[in-house]
Scaffold this motif. Structure first.
Motif, PDB file in Angstrom:
ATOM      1  N   ILE A 214       0.847  -0.956   0.311  1.00  8.19           N
ATOM      2  CA  ILE A 214      -0.130   0.179  -0.338  1.00  8.19           C
ATOM      3  C   ILE A 214       0.968   0.886   0.206  1.00  8.19           C
ATOM      4  O   ILE A 214       1.803   1.240   0.585  1.00  8.19           O
ATOM      5  N   GLU A 215       1.009   2.137  -0.918  1.00 12.63           N
ATOM      6  CA  GLU A 215       1.118   3.268  -0.742  1.00 12.63           C
ATOM      7  C   GLU A 215       0.876   4.818  -0.159  1.00 12.63           C
ATOM      8  O   GLU A 215      -0.731   4.429  -0.404  1.00 12.63           O
ATOM      9  N   TRP A 216       0.729   4.848   0.693  1.00 12.75           N
ATOM     10  CA  TRP A 216      -0.028   5.707   2.014  1.00 12.75           C
ATOM     11  C   TRP A 216       1.069   7.069   1.266  1.00 12.75           C
ATOM     12  O   TRP A 216       1.332   7.483   1.179  1.00 12.75           O
ATOM     13  N   SER A 217      -0.100   8.471   1.280  1.00 15.04           N
ATOM     14  CA  SER A 217      -0.453   9.428   1.053  1.00 15.04           C
ATOM     15  C   SER A 217      -0.911  10.654   1.150  1.00 15.04           C
ATOM     16  O   SER A 217      -1.891  10.167   2.450  1.00 15.04           O
ATOM     17  N   SER A 218      -0.769  12.111   1.434  1.00 11.09           N
ATOM     18  CA  SER A 218      -1.508  13.047   2.251  1.00 11.09           C
ATOM     19  C   SER A 218      -1.495  14.360   2.236  1.00 11.09           C
ATOM     20  O   SER A 218      -0.944  14.703   1.373  1.00 11.09           O
ATOM     21  N   SER A 219      -2.689  14.875   1.940  1.00 10.22           N
ATOM     22  CA  SER A 219      -2.741  16.300   1.240  1.00 10.22           C
ATOM     23  C   SER A 219      -2.561  16.809   1.619  1.00 10.22           C
ATOM     24  O   SER A 219      -1.624  18.388   0.657  1.00 10.22           O
ATOM     25  N   ASP A 220      -1.778  17.071   2.949  1.00 11.30           N
ATOM     26  CA  ASP A 220      -1.128  18.274   3.826  1.00 11.30           C
ATOM     27  C   ASP A 220      -0.784  17.321   4.352  1.00 11.30           C
ATOM     28  O   ASP A 220      -0.648  17.132   5.664  1.00 11.30           O
ATOM     29  N   LYS A 221       0.719  17.601   4.974  1.00  9.86           N
ATOM     30  CA  LYS A 221       1.338  16.903   5.726  1.00  9.86           C
ATOM     31  C   LYS A 221       1.516  17.683   7.000  1.00  9.86           C
ATOM     32  O   LYS A 221       1.876  17.053   7.522  1.00  9.86           O
ATOM     33  N   GLY A 222       1.431  19.162   6.843  1.00  8.13           N
ATOM     34  CA  GLY A 222       1.706  19.905   7.915  1.00  8.13           C
ATOM     35  C   GLY A 222       0.134  19.561   9.149  1.00  8.13           C
ATOM     36  O   GLY A 222       0.978  20.676  10.014  1.00  8.13           O
ATOM     37  N   ILE A 223      -0.618  19.635   8.668  1.00 10.38           N
ATOM     38  CA  ILE A 223      -1.253  19.097   9.445  1.00 10.38           C
ATOM     39  C   ILE A 223      -1.192  17.579   9.535  1.00 10.38           C
ATOM     40  O   ILE A 223      -1.914  17.586  10.778  1.00 10.38           O
ATOM     41  N   ALA A 224      -1.468  16.621   8.575  1.00 13.86           N
ATOM     42  CA  ALA A 224      -1.468  15.322   9.648  1.00 13.86           C
ATOM     43  C   ALA A 224      -0.552  14.333   8.428  1.00 13.86           C
ATOM     44  O   ALA A 224      -0.572  14.426   7.045  1.00 13.86           O
ATOM     45  N   GLU A 225       0.190  13.289   8.855  1.00 13.98           N
ATOM     46  CA  GLU A 225       0.203  12.350   7.658  1.00 13.98           C
ATOM     47  C   GLU A 225       0.339  10.657   8.240  1.00 13.98           C
ATOM     48  O   GLU A 225       0.277  10.377   9.505  1.00 13.98           O
ATOM     49  N   TYR A 226       0.884   9.438   7.308  1.00 11.58           N
ATOM     50  CA  TYR A 226       0.810   8.650   8.319  1.00 11.58           C
ATOM     51  C   TYR A 226       2.047   7.609   8.482  1.00 11.58           C
ATOM     52  O   TYR A 226       2.815   8.069   7.188  1.00 11.58           O
ATOM     53  N   LYS A 227       2.232   7.688   9.441  1.00 11.89           N
ATOM     54  CA  LYS A 227       3.384   6.612  10.275  1.00 11.89           C
ATOM     55  C   LYS A 227       2.634   5.572  11.083  1.00 11.89           C
ATOM     56  O   LYS A 227       2.672   5.376  11.711  1.00 11.89           O
ATOM     57  N   ASP A 228       3.837   4.711  10.212  1.00 10.80           N
ATOM     58  CA  ASP A 228       3.847   3.502  11.056  1.00 10.80           C
ATOM     59  C   ASP A 228       2.835   2.951  11.831  1.00 10.80           C
ATOM     60  O   ASP A 228       2.457   2.661  12.553  1.00 10.80           O
ATOM     61  N   GLY A 229       1.932   3.081  10.605  1.00 11.19           N
ATOM     62  CA  GLY A 229       0.194   2.492  11.176  1.00 11.19           C
ATOM     63  C   GLY A 229      -0.373   3.167  11.866  1.00 11.19           C
ATOM     64  O   GLY A 229      -1.646   3.048  12.212  1.00 11.19           O
ATOM     65  N   LYS A 230      -0.341   4.453  11.680  1.00 10.14           N
ATOM     66  CA  LYS A 230      -0.838   5.451  12.193  1.00 10.14           C
ATOM     67  C   LYS A 230      -0.996   6.782  11.962  1.00 10.14           C
ATOM     68  O   LYS A 230      -0.133   7.222  10.932  1.00 10.14           O
TER      69      LYS A 230
END
Length: 338
Positions: A214-230
């Motif tokens: 699975i490829e994870w991405s965020s529309s705005d990493k400054g607000i939230a992003e996906y890391k290590d299952g969270k």
């Protein structure tokens, strides 16, 4: 004698002239050393014909269902390998984008001599075929689908017993795709305060698919992003979209993340050994830092811990407590706007 030579030359010239006027009458040869696209069932196809491209059995996008499947190395197979099943009911599944496909295999007299190997296309039985032949032929064409609408198609081959799967050919505009039905998330939305996190789990179907990357991405990493299952909220307030996509496919799903200011506060009341109680209004992060310091000190770490205080007219004030002077402490949590 001169008349005979003249007659032979006339025939050669006439044939050359006819071939020049009709270039298609002398057809080119393909890599199989046969007339282009002249393959018939049972024909050996060393390479795909014009307008086709080949995918070997070792491609990770093929899904082998059943316990009897084994990968075999054999110089006779395409790219030196093929897969072998020995149990009726075992299956090979794949998904492709295109309009048609061919099945390439090894045919031999040790196979069942009836058309009971079944092909399903998009969940519907399309045809049956067999791999029986009086002579052994590697890289043989045994099945070709009827023309399909241009798009994504799923294929299921159910075998009747001893079966060899070597490769497939797909029309040149098509492409083999990972055999995946769907991807889902256990949450469609998450609300977090700054600096906090929450687990987010993706599920890929079917359960036994070999492609679960699975490829994870965020529309705005400054607000939230996906890391290590969270999903991890940053310090910035706002909304963001987390997207989970199955690698190599167009299958994806999203989760909306709303990050708000952390308004929780705590009163940390520390009672000293002399009976005096000191109180500090602190954030959750500072509570965690104090607890970590207290647990790790005990004579091993820093003997003191400092708290920032606001006292006019001073620019900065820092008050320290000493570890071995602390009798106990109490944490009282509250929300700042209540």
């Amino acid at each position: 004698m001169k008349k005979k030579i003249s007659l032979v030359l006339s025939i050669i010239l006439a044939f050359t002239f006819f071939s020049f006027l009709n270039p298609t009458s002398v057809r080119a040869k393909n890599l199989n050393d046969t007339t282009e696209n002249s393959a018939k069932f049972g024909t050996q196809l060393l390479q795909p014909e014009n307008g086709w491209k080949r995918y070997d059995d070792t491609n990770s996008y093929f899904q082998y269902n059943g316990e009897s499947w084994v990968a075999a190395e054999d110089g006779g197979g395409y790219e030196g390998s093929y897969h072998v099943a020995k149990t009726a009911g075992d299956k090979v599944l794949f998904k492709f984008y295109g309009t048609r496909f061919r099945i390439i295999t090894n045919i031999n007299k040790d196979r069942i001599n009836d058309d009971t190997n079944q092909v399903k296309i998009d969940g519907t039985v399309a045809s049956n075929f067999n791999e029986y032949s009086e002579s052994s032929i590697y890289k043989a064409l045994v099945f070709e689908s009827l023309p399909l609408s241009l798009g994504y198609h799923t294929v299921e081959i159910e075998v009747n017993g001893l079966f060899v799967f070597d490769a497939i050919d797909i029309d040149e505009k098509g492409e083999l795709k990972p055999y995946v039905d769907s991807i889902t998330l256990d949450k469609s939305s998450i609300s977090l305060v700054t600096g906090k996190s929450e687990p987010l789990i993706a599920t890929v179907k079917p359960d036994n698919t070999t492609n679960k990357e699975i490829e994870w991405s965020s529309s705005d990493k400054g607000i939230a992003e996906y890391k290590d299952g969270k999903v991890v909220a940053s310090k910035k307030i706002g909304t963001a979209t987390i997207t989970a996509k199955v690698k190599g496919t167009d299958l994806k799903v999203t989760c909306e993340i709303n990050v708000t200011e952390d308004k929780s506060r705590s009163i940390l009341a520390i009672t000293m050994v002399n009976g005096i109680t000191k109180e500090y209004d602190v954030s959750p992060d500072e509570i965690s830092a104090f607890e970590k310091w207290f647990d790790s000190s005990n004579g091993k770490g820093q003997v003191r811990y400092g708290f920032n205080k606001k006292i006019n007219p001073y620019k900065t004030v820092k008050e320290y407590v000493v570890f071995d002077k602390i009798a106990s402490f109490e944490i009282r949590s509250y929300e700042a706007d209540k």
